[in-house]
Design an enzyme around this catalytic site. Structure first.
Site, PDB file in Angstrom:
ATOM      1  N   TYR A  15       0.584  -0.854  -0.256  1.00  0.00           N
ATOM      2  CA  TYR A  15       0.134  -0.735   0.106  1.00  0.00           C
ATOM      3  C   TYR A  15       0.809   1.276   0.001  1.00  0.00           C
ATOM      4  O   TYR A  15       1.636   1.426   0.757  1.00  0.00           O
ATOM      5  CB  TYR A  15      -1.214  -0.041   1.383  1.00  0.00           C
ATOM      6  CG  TYR A  15      -1.547   1.779   1.676  1.00  0.00           C
ATOM      7  CD1 TYR A  15      -2.461   1.816   0.831  1.00  0.00           C
ATOM      8  CD2 TYR A  15      -1.228   1.835   3.225  1.00  0.00           C
ATOM      9  CE1 TYR A  15      -2.681   3.688   0.974  1.00  0.00           C
ATOM     10  CE2 TYR A  15      -1.776   2.772   3.145  1.00  0.00           C
ATOM     11  CZ  TYR A  15      -2.457   4.254   2.326  1.00  0.00           C
ATOM     12  OH  TYR A  15      -2.745   5.268   2.720  1.00  0.00           O
ATOM     13  N   PHE A  16       0.768   1.932  -0.610  1.00  0.00           N
ATOM     14  CA  PHE A  16       1.986   2.910  -0.908  1.00  0.00           C
ATOM     15  C   PHE A  16       0.806   4.407  -0.780  1.00  0.00           C
ATOM     16  O   PHE A  16      -0.365   4.590  -0.609  1.00  0.00           O
ATOM     17  CB  PHE A  16       1.458   3.924  -2.719  1.00  0.00           C
ATOM     18  CG  PHE A  16       2.151   4.841  -2.895  1.00  0.00           C
ATOM     19  CD1 PHE A  16       3.743   5.069  -2.486  1.00  0.00           C
ATOM     20  CD2 PHE A  16       1.681   6.009  -3.453  1.00  0.00           C
ATOM     21  CE1 PHE A  16       4.418   6.323  -2.898  1.00  0.00           C
ATOM     22  CE2 PHE A  16       2.308   7.268  -3.457  1.00  0.00           C
ATOM     23  CZ  PHE A  16       3.482   7.546  -3.151  1.00  0.00           C
ATOM     24  N   ALA A  17       1.347   4.995   0.673  1.00  0.00           N
ATOM     25  CA  ALA A  17       0.727   6.145   1.446  1.00  0.00           C
ATOM     26  C   ALA A  17       1.028   7.204   1.478  1.00  0.00           C
ATOM     27  O   ALA A  17       2.799   7.299   1.507  1.00  0.00           O
ATOM     28  CB  ALA A  17       0.852   5.867   3.239  1.00  0.00           C
ATOM     29  N   TYR A  18       0.383   8.464   1.083  1.00  0.00           N
ATOM     30  CA  TYR A  18       1.183   9.796   0.472  1.00  0.00           C
ATOM     31  C   TYR A  18       0.494  11.352   1.902  1.00  0.00           C
ATOM     32  O   TYR A  18       1.249  11.964   1.686  1.00  0.00           O
ATOM     33  CB  TYR A  18       0.587  10.538  -0.837  1.00  0.00           C
ATOM     34  CG  TYR A  18      -0.271  10.131  -1.103  1.00  0.00           C
ATOM     35  CD1 TYR A  18      -0.827  10.900  -0.730  1.00  0.00           C
ATOM     36  CD2 TYR A  18      -1.834   9.245  -1.818  1.00  0.00           C
ATOM     37  CE1 TYR A  18      -2.491  10.967  -1.096  1.00  0.00           C
ATOM     38  CE2 TYR A  18      -2.086   8.689  -2.628  1.00  0.00           C
ATOM     39  CZ  TYR A  18      -3.713   9.828  -2.023  1.00  0.00           C
ATOM     40  OH  TYR A  18      -4.566  10.248  -2.233  1.00  0.00           O
ATOM     41  N   GLY A  19      -0.792   9.977   2.152  1.00  0.00           N
ATOM     42  CA  GLY A  19      -1.148  11.715   3.299  1.00  0.00           C
ATOM     43  C   GLY A  19      -0.925  11.741   4.576  1.00  0.00           C
ATOM     44  O   GLY A  19      -0.368  11.360   4.495  1.00  0.00           O
ATOM     45  N   SER A  20      -2.245  11.205   5.499  1.00  0.00           N
ATOM     46  CA  SER A  20      -2.242  10.878   6.736  1.00  0.00           C
ATOM     47  C   SER A  20      -0.961   9.711   7.581  1.00  0.00           C
ATOM     48  O   SER A  20      -1.020   9.410   8.637  1.00  0.00           O
ATOM     49  CB  SER A  20      -3.417  11.255   7.581  1.00  0.00           C
ATOM     50  OG  SER A  20      -3.958  10.388   7.635  1.00  0.00           O
ATOM     51  N   GLU A  78     -10.487   4.967   3.876  1.00  0.00           N
ATOM     52  CA  GLU A  78     -10.660   5.238   2.834  1.00  0.00           C
ATOM     53  C   GLU A  78     -12.258   5.764   2.246  1.00  0.00           C
ATOM     54  O   GLU A  78     -12.140   6.424   1.385  1.00  0.00           O
ATOM     55  CB  GLU A  78     -10.064   5.064   1.659  1.00  0.00           C
ATOM     56  CG  GLU A  78      -8.236   5.018   2.058  1.00  0.00           C
ATOM     57  CD  GLU A  78      -8.002   6.419   2.992  1.00  0.00           C
ATOM     58  OE1 GLU A  78      -7.810   7.254   2.154  1.00  0.00           O
ATOM     59  OE2 GLU A  78      -7.052   6.341   3.542  1.00  0.00           O
TER      60      GLU A  78
END
Length: 205
Positions: free
Chosen positions: A38-43, A117
């Site tokens: 999983y690619f996370a970019y926010g919180s 999400e």
């Protein structure tokens, strides 16, 4: 109506046959039958934030998503009750880039990640994108907001993103870029921040 009932039953059947493919659209980002990337970019850059509902998450690597940019907004303009402002999403933008963290997670956490999400409510859609890390490309699950109406984030929400970027050693220039993002100047209480702080204190004890 009868047609809606038939469709719902069909959807249940598909999920029972192959729940992972139903949620991800592909199995190519899975290292085996038990984990996914999983690619996370926010919180969710911040470990404590992601692990609130997804305890299996462990850092796989830091990665860069080319030709996208980080933006903030709300699904159909409906302000986030959780963060009291715009929340992060990404959109296609040739020449730009988004840095983030690739997490390895158990399939058992996939449903809770989708819930976080608001996938079933239509706020975000899961997608599979290719990210670059250490000279190689890997496919990861990530999320993109639907019907995004731009809105600045709250200072607290931005703080969580910045903390996550620092925690995982994202490039210094990108950390500075995050810190320079303008907020909506909301400084009221947020239950989520209290929950995160309690978790951080518990780890320190």
């Amino acid at each position: 109506c009868a047609l809606q009932t038939i469709c719902e039953l069909a959807l249940v059947c598909v999920r029972e046959v192959h729940p992972v493919l139903m949620r991800t659209g592909t199995a190519s980002n899975m290292e085996n039958n038990h984990t996914f990337l999983y690619f996370a970019y926010g919180s969710n850059l911040l470990k404590e934030r992601l692990q609130l509902k997804n305890p299996s998450a462990i850092v796989h690597c830091v990665a860069r998503l080319k030709d996208y940019k980080l933006v903030f907004g709300n699904h159909k303009g409906l302000a986030s009750d959780r963060w009291h402002g715009g929340v992060a999403t990404i959109e296609h933008s040739p020449g730009d880039e988004v840095w983030g963290v690739v997490w390895k997670m158990n399939i058992s956490d996939l449903e809770s990640l989708d819930d976080q999400e608001n996938v079933m409510l239509g706020a975000y859609s899961p997608v599979e994108l290719s990210v670059k890390t250490k000279g190689q490309e890997i496919n990861c699950r990530t999320y993109i907001m639907n019907s995004c109406v731009y809105a600045p984030p709250s200072p607290q929400y931005l703080q969580v993103i910045v903390m996550g970027a620092q925690q995982n050693g994202l490039p210094k220039y990108y950390q500075e870029k995050l810190r320079a993002i303008k907020t909506n100047m909301y400084y009221g209480p947020l239950p989520m921040m209290a929950e995160l702080e309690a978790r951080r204190r518990a780890k320190e004890d």
